[in-house]
Design a protein around this motif. Structure first.
Motif, PDB file in Angstrom:
ATOM      1  N   PRO A 108       0.837  -1.201   0.000  1.00  0.00           N
ATOM      2  CA  PRO A 108       0.000   0.000   0.000  1.00  0.00           C
ATOM      3  C   PRO A 108       0.870   1.248   0.000  1.00  0.00           C
ATOM      4  O   PRO A 108       1.886   1.315   0.714  1.00  0.00           O
ATOM      5  CB  PRO A 108      -0.797  -0.131   1.293  1.00  0.00           C
ATOM      6  CG  PRO A 108       0.007  -1.021   2.143  1.00  0.00           C
ATOM      7  CD  PRO A 108       0.671  -1.985   1.228  1.00  0.00           C
ATOM      8  N   HIS A 109       0.495   2.214  -0.797  1.00  0.00           N
ATOM      9  CA  HIS A 109       1.312   3.423  -0.912  1.00  0.00           C
ATOM     10  C   HIS A 109       0.693   4.569  -0.137  1.00  0.00           C
ATOM     11  O   HIS A 109      -0.504   4.610   0.108  1.00  0.00           O
ATOM     12  CB  HIS A 109       1.473   3.809  -2.378  1.00  0.00           C
ATOM     13  CG  HIS A 109       2.579   3.062  -3.030  1.00  0.00           C
ATOM     14  ND1 HIS A 109       3.885   3.463  -2.979  1.00  0.00           N
ATOM     15  CD2 HIS A 109       2.575   1.908  -3.720  1.00  0.00           C
ATOM     16  CE1 HIS A 109       4.644   2.583  -3.610  1.00  0.00           C
ATOM     17  NE2 HIS A 109       3.878   1.626  -4.072  1.00  0.00           N
ATOM     18  N   LYS A 110       1.547   5.489   0.219  1.00  0.00           N
ATOM     19  CA  LYS A 110       1.046   6.691   0.875  1.00  0.00           C
ATOM     20  C   LYS A 110       0.347   7.550  -0.163  1.00  0.00           C
ATOM     21  O   LYS A 110       0.539   7.380  -1.365  1.00  0.00           O
ATOM     22  CB  LYS A 110       2.215   7.451   1.502  1.00  0.00           C
ATOM     23  CG  LYS A 110       2.744   6.767   2.739  1.00  0.00           C
ATOM     24  CD  LYS A 110       3.683   7.650   3.510  1.00  0.00           C
ATOM     25  CE  LYS A 110       3.994   7.008   4.845  1.00  0.00           C
ATOM     26  NZ  LYS A 110       5.064   7.661   5.551  1.00  0.00           N
ATOM     27  N   SER A 111      -0.438   8.500   0.311  1.00  0.00           N
ATOM     28  CA  SER A 111      -1.157   9.358  -0.621  1.00  0.00           C
ATOM     29  C   SER A 111      -0.166  10.258  -1.355  1.00  0.00           C
ATOM     30  O   SER A 111       0.965  10.473  -0.902  1.00  0.00           O
ATOM     31  CB  SER A 111      -2.172  10.200   0.135  1.00  0.00           C
ATOM     32  OG  SER A 111      -1.495  11.098   0.980  1.00  0.00           O
ATOM     33  N   VAL A 112      -0.604  10.758  -2.503  1.00  0.00           N
ATOM     34  CA  VAL A 112       0.279  11.576  -3.334  1.00  0.00           C
ATOM     35  C   VAL A 112       0.717  12.818  -2.571  1.00  0.00           C
ATOM     36  O   VAL A 112       1.871  13.233  -2.659  1.00  0.00           O
ATOM     37  CB  VAL A 112      -0.455  11.942  -4.640  1.00  0.00           C
ATOM     38  CG1 VAL A 112       0.434  12.794  -5.516  1.00  0.00           C
ATOM     39  CG2 VAL A 112      -0.859  10.687  -5.376  1.00  0.00           C
ATOM     40  N   LEU A 113      -0.202  13.369  -1.780  1.00  0.00           N
ATOM     41  CA  LEU A 113       0.138  14.577  -1.016  1.00  0.00           C
ATOM     42  C   LEU A 113       1.263  14.286  -0.026  1.00  0.00           C
ATOM     43  O   LEU A 113       2.236  15.041   0.085  1.00  0.00           O
ATOM     44  CB  LEU A 113      -1.110  15.070  -0.270  1.00  0.00           C
ATOM     45  CG  LEU A 113      -0.887  16.337   0.559  1.00  0.00           C
ATOM     46  CD1 LEU A 113      -0.661  17.528  -0.352  1.00  0.00           C
ATOM     47  CD2 LEU A 113      -2.044  16.588   1.489  1.00  0.00           C
ATOM     48  N   THR A 114       1.168  13.141   0.682  1.00  0.00           N
ATOM     49  CA  THR A 114       2.203  12.791   1.655  1.00  0.00           C
ATOM     50  C   THR A 114       3.543  12.593   0.960  1.00  0.00           C
ATOM     51  O   THR A 114       4.580  13.029   1.463  1.00  0.00           O
ATOM     52  CB  THR A 114       1.808  11.512   2.395  1.00  0.00           C
ATOM     53  OG1 THR A 114       0.434  11.555   2.691  1.00  0.00           O
ATOM     54  CG2 THR A 114       2.604  11.359   3.653  1.00  0.00           C
ATOM     55  N   LYS A 115       3.519  11.932  -0.206  1.00  0.00           N
ATOM     56  CA  LYS A 115       4.773  11.722  -0.944  1.00  0.00           C
ATOM     57  C   LYS A 115       5.377  13.045  -1.358  1.00  0.00           C
ATOM     58  O   LYS A 115       6.582  13.274  -1.213  1.00  0.00           O
ATOM     59  CB  LYS A 115       4.488  10.869  -2.178  1.00  0.00           C
ATOM     60  CG  LYS A 115       4.338   9.405  -1.877  1.00  0.00           C
ATOM     61  CD  LYS A 115       4.146   8.648  -3.152  1.00  0.00           C
ATOM     62  CE  LYS A 115       4.152   7.158  -2.878  1.00  0.00           C
ATOM     63  NZ  LYS A 115       3.894   6.404  -4.077  1.00  0.00           N
ATOM     64  N   ARG A 146       5.965   2.987   3.053  1.00  0.00           N
ATOM     65  CA  ARG A 146       5.233   2.405   4.174  1.00  0.00           C
ATOM     66  C   ARG A 146       5.764   1.038   4.538  1.00  0.00           C
ATOM     67  O   ARG A 146       5.355   0.470   5.550  1.00  0.00           O
ATOM     68  CB  ARG A 146       3.753   2.309   3.829  1.00  0.00           C
ATOM     69  CG  ARG A 146       3.039   3.617   3.986  1.00  0.00           C
ATOM     70  CD  ARG A 146       1.640   3.550   3.463  1.00  0.00           C
ATOM     71  NE  ARG A 146       0.793   2.706   4.278  1.00  0.00           N
ATOM     72  CZ  ARG A 146      -0.509   2.561   4.057  1.00  0.00           C
ATOM     73  NH1 ARG A 146      -1.061   3.199   3.061  1.00  0.00           N
ATOM     74  NH2 ARG A 146      -1.239   1.784   4.804  1.00  0.00           N
ATOM     75  N   ASN A 165       2.004   1.906   8.897  1.00  0.00           N
ATOM     76  CA  ASN A 165       0.830   2.668   9.337  1.00  0.00           C
ATOM     77  C   ASN A 165      -0.057   1.886  10.299  1.00  0.00           C
ATOM     78  O   ASN A 165      -0.925   2.470  10.932  1.00  0.00           O
ATOM     79  CB  ASN A 165      -0.003   3.099   8.127  1.00  0.00           C
ATOM     80  CG  ASN A 165       0.608   4.298   7.449  1.00  0.00           C
ATOM     81  OD1 ASN A 165       1.799   4.545   7.608  1.00  0.00           O
ATOM     82  ND2 ASN A 165      -0.175   5.034   6.708  1.00  0.00           N
TER      83      ASN A 165
END
Lengths: 164, 109
Positions: A82-89, B35, B102
């Protein structure tokens, strides 16, 4: 010889970027090994031969093999992480770049810090380093053995299956 | 041997500084970016290594062996850190069956 420095730096930076960007953890480990080998090359350029050998043995030979073992043992080599949101990146890249800029600005004029001293090519050899390690740094050396023991006990305690 | 020894006379110390700061920043970005816990551990290793390289560079430019002894100690600490970190990761995989960082936010509330 300056050419070698820039070549090794390029390899190190590229493989470091690929560690962050590659999808599967196995690829990250391989790129990190490349990065560590180029850092060992830098040590040789800096006349730190003992450090270069220890670096290759400890990092590439031991630590990265342990990483590979854990990845294979737990079957972690999945690419659908699972990837972090684009904003967080985006914010991660921005804050990392800001940190880089601040550190560069803080480190300006570092060349004045170098005391003009007779250049000694032999400081990186085992004989010289061993003498310093066992005279000036005797107590930290003994303390690090206690640190190793506690880390070993901690790893065994954490890795043990708790009986319900 | 003499060729290698002359290398550090050509390259200014600032270039080593820039290289190490760039490596350190890439490590920080990696910790914030991913993550996957195992990649985060690898990025921490990368940051430790950039500091090691900078210590070795300063030690060579000043002809002072203390810096290289410090690098040796940092390697010791890094090895201990990896042993504990990876066993925490194994425990995490066993308990929550995932290595997503997370999921470990229970201390927050």
């Amino acid at each position: 010889m300056a050419f070698l420095f820039y070549l090794l730096s390029g390899i190190a930076l590229l493989s470091a970027l690929m560690v962050v960007l590659s999808k599967s953890p196995i690829n990250s480990v391989i790129y990190l090994i490349v990065c560590f080998l180029s850092i060992a090359g830098h040590y040789i350029l800096l006349n730190a031969q003992f450090l270069a050998v220890v670096h290759i043995i400890v990092y590439t030979g031991a630590i990265m093999v342990v990483f590979l073992f854990v990845i294979m043992l737990l079957n972690l080599n999945k690419t659908n992480e699972p990837h972090k949101s684009v904003l967080t990146k985006f914010m991660a890249v921005i804050s990392g770049g800001m940190l880089f800029l601040v550190l560069i600005a803080a480190a300006k004029g570092v060349n004045e810090m170098i005391v003009a001293k007779e250049f000694d090519a032999n400081i990186g050899l085992v004989a010289n380093l061993g003498k310093v390690l066992y005279t000036d740094y005797m107590i930290p050396f003994e303390a690090s053995s206690v640190l190793f023991l506690s880390a070993m006990i901690g790893a065994v305690m954490l890795g043990k299956k708790d009986k319900k | 041997m003499e060729n290698i020894t002359s290398a550090i006379r050509i390259i200014p110390l600032e270039h080593y500084l820039f290289l190490c700061l760039a490596l350190f920043s890439i490590g920080v970005i990696g910790v914030l970016f991913r993550r996957n816990t195992i990649v985060i551990l690898m990025c921490i290793e990368m940051m430790l290594n950039s500091v090691n390289l900078l210590l070795a560079a300063f030690s060579s430019y000043r002809s002072d062996p203390s810096g290289q002894v410090f690098v040796f100690f940092i390697m010791v600490v890094a090895a201990a850190e990896v042993a504990v970190g990876l066993s925490i990761l194994v425990m995490m995989k066993r308990n929550v069956d995932s290595i997503d960082i997370n999921l470990l936010n229970k201390l927050k509330d």
